[in-house]
Scaffold this active site. Structure first.
Site, short mmCIF file in Angstrom:
data_model
loop_
_atom_site.label_atom_id
_atom_site.label_comp_id
_atom_site.label_asym_id
_atom_site.label_seq_id
_atom_site.Cartn_x
_atom_site.Cartn_y
_atom_site.Cartn_z
CE LYS A 440 -4.49 1.46 1.87
NZ LYS A 440 -5.43 1.58 2.33
CD1 TRP A 445 -5.94 -1.38 -2.30
CD2 TRP A 445 -4.32 -2.55 -1.04
NE1 TRP A 445 -6.43 -1.24 -1.04
CE2 TRP A 445 -5.26 -1.92 -0.19
CE3 TRP A 445 -3.13 -3.03 -0.55
CZ2 TRP A 445 -5.13 -2.34 0.96
CZ3 TRP A 445 -2.77 -3.21 0.57
CH2 TRP A 445 -3.44 -2.41 0.84
#
Length: 542
Positions: A440, A445
């Site tokens: 992250k 992501w």
């Protein structure tokens, strides 16, 4: 109104009975721990399994008692499997690559009554024996051996046991939901957990993996299960081999590339199964020896994602079809297998390869869904783009772990795999990452699997792991830990530049660290937890 059909329980003993009745002279070729080769057949495997079942009966074991095996893929191990499960006991395969503390935990958690072992693992047995009070019998899988007798004074010898017992044994007609085998997860976080399979779930799983859209097995095949029998029951292939009656080549401890090339060429293997690290060694050895692997028509890759470069090498150099498969210990293990549909056959080779890189479609007996939160019930679109938490349900998937009272399922009865994935309109599953391995960065992501696949496609990279490293501004940033091929001169900047036209600029790793080795689990998966401990702060110190 009910159907007017016979009722027969689905039992593992019926597999070995079928194999000996209809495929009795089909060869079982086994490489022993000492390197010698033993050739038997399905009839002899069946006979010895009955002899050993009589020996187990003399031990005074009762229905459901656990019998552990710590052994390579060989004929004695195969015989013992059918003896144990067929007689109503539970075959507990143990991965010897685990730490001794984990082995002791597993044996005690299962309360094993008997442990079978190969000579390779004699020091291990000697070390754990004092700490396993439930084990009443240790059985060495071989003939009398003075070294073994000296090390384990009360040991019994498999060959002596079967020689002293009758081949007449009536398999009990068990209830089909009776427990048949026990496999533990690899325990990458916390202690391993047990998945307890039933005869019914195993037989249904066996049917499924033999299907043309799964592994496409038949009596014409010569199968080489490189995946160990202690790794989720060799993906169920010893059961499927008996069901279809194919020839089986058991590689013993010889899992290096050169040994496997020799076995494939010597015994005309048509299908082989293993994890990507195995195939890397095989490709290197085949190239070095000049072997064309002429007999090998299919190889199955599971355990972790298969790089495109590896698939291309098997396809273009060896005319071998690579089947991507995915599953888990909790799933017996098969969840999906990648076979093309009719509508894909007119595509170009590169378009077909793009489909093959996914984990494939589930066979009948498994259902998949993607949800928007872990253990949630809200399913997201099957569009091949929307990612979420992968959940499964089906005939050979656990509902709870062995020895645990709590249910392992979501509120509406699905098992959450811990994987992040997409499913497209045709049902093809594409894993993005393990939830715990996603990176992250600045609230966005990044898939470690995608970064690894790109690195592995570079011709000078042998293995690569992408992990999250702590970052003072972005919270986490990706770094790549890589192993170069021998004689490679690739630099860190060379590999970073290789990413530039393949992913968004912000996803390109911040750093590449070249190493000589990457820690692996007992099943050949990269231990990213260990890598994060070693390198997780490297960007903070620069």
């Amino acid at each position: 109104m009910q159907g007017r059909m016979m009722q027969q329980p689905l039992l593992i003993s019926s597999l070995i009975e079928h194999a000996t009745r209809y495929h009795s002279d089909t060869a079982i070729i086994s490489k022993n721990t000492d390197g010698t080769i033993t050739t038997t057949n399905w009839a002899q495997v069946a006979e010895n399994s009955k002899r050993f079942a009589n020996a187990l009966s003399d031990f005074g074991l009762t229905l459901g008692d656990r019998v552990a095996t710590i052994a390579w893929n060989n004929h004695r191990h195969l015989e013992s499997w059918y003896a144990i499960s067929g007689s109503g006991l539970v075959c507990h395969t143990i991965n010897p690559r685990l730490f001794p503390e984990q082995l002791i935990f597993i044996i005690n958690d299962a309360a094993d009554k008997v442990v079978l072992f190969d000579k390779t693992f004699l020091p291990l047995i000697k070390a754990v024996k004092p700490h396993t009070p439930t084990v009443a019998h240790f059985v060495y899988l071989g003939a009398f051996d003075q070294d073994v007798a000296d090390a384990i004074p009360d040991v019994k010898f498999y060959d002596v046991l079967i020689a002293n017992h009758s081949a007449q044994f009536e398999w009990p007609e068990l209830e089909e939901n009776t427990a048949s085998s026990l496999c533990y997860t690899s325990g990458t976080t916390g202690n391993p957990k047990g998945a307890l399979y039933s005869h019914r779930s195993t037989i249904l799983h066996t049917y499924a993996i033999a299907l043309p859209d799964s592994l496409n097995l038949s009596a014409k095949d010569v199968m080489l299960p490189v995946v160990p029998m202690f790794h989720v029951n060799a993906w169920g292939t010893p059961y499927a081999a008996a069901m279809v009656g194919c020839t089986v080549v058991l590689p013993g401890p010889g899992l290096d590339g050169a040994s496997l090339v020799h076995m494939i060429d010597e015994y005309k293997v048509s299908i082989a199964l293993g994890v990507p690290t195995i195939w890397q060694g095989l490709l290197a050895a085949a190239q070095q020896s000049g072997s064309k692997l002429d007999s090998l028509k299919r190889n199955v890759v599971g355990g972790s994602a298969c790089p495109a470069a590896m698939m291309k090498a098997f396809r273009d150099i060896y005319q071998c079809e690579t089947i991507h498969a995915w599953g888990m210990t909790e799933m017996s293990p098969l969840g999906t297998g990648n076979q093309l549909k009719a509508k894909h056959l007119q595509l170009s080779d590169d378009e077909k390869l793009n489909i093959r890189l996914s984990q494939g479609r589930p066979p009948f007996g498994v259902d998949l869904r993607i949800t928007d939160e872990e253990n949630g019930t809200n399913e997201v679109a099957r569009d091949g783009h929307t990612t979420g938490n992968l959940q499964v349900k089906g005939h050979w998937i656990i509902d709870s772990y062995y020895g645990k009272s709590s249910n392992a399922l979501s509120a509406d009865g699905w098992f959450d795999t811990g994987d992040i994935a997409t499913i497209n309109e045709d049902g093809y599953l594409l894993l993005s990452d393990r939830a715990k391995d996603l990176i992250k960065s600045g609230g966005e992501w990044i898939s470690s699997v995608e970064l690894e696949n790109i690195a592995m496609n570079h011709p000078e990279i042998a293995m690569a792991a992408a992990i999250a490293a702590q970052h003072p501004k972005w919270d986490e940033r990706p770094i790549v830990i890589a192993i170069k091929h021998k004689d490679s001169q690739i630099t860190e900047q060379d590999l970073l530049d290789y990413y530039s036209d393949k992913i968004a600029k912000w996803q390109i790793p911040d750093k590449v660290i070249f190493v000589d080795s990457i820690p692996l689990t007992g099943t050949g998966k990269m231990l990213k937890r260990d890598l994060r401990e070693l390198y997780g702060n490297v960007l903070l110190t620069e």
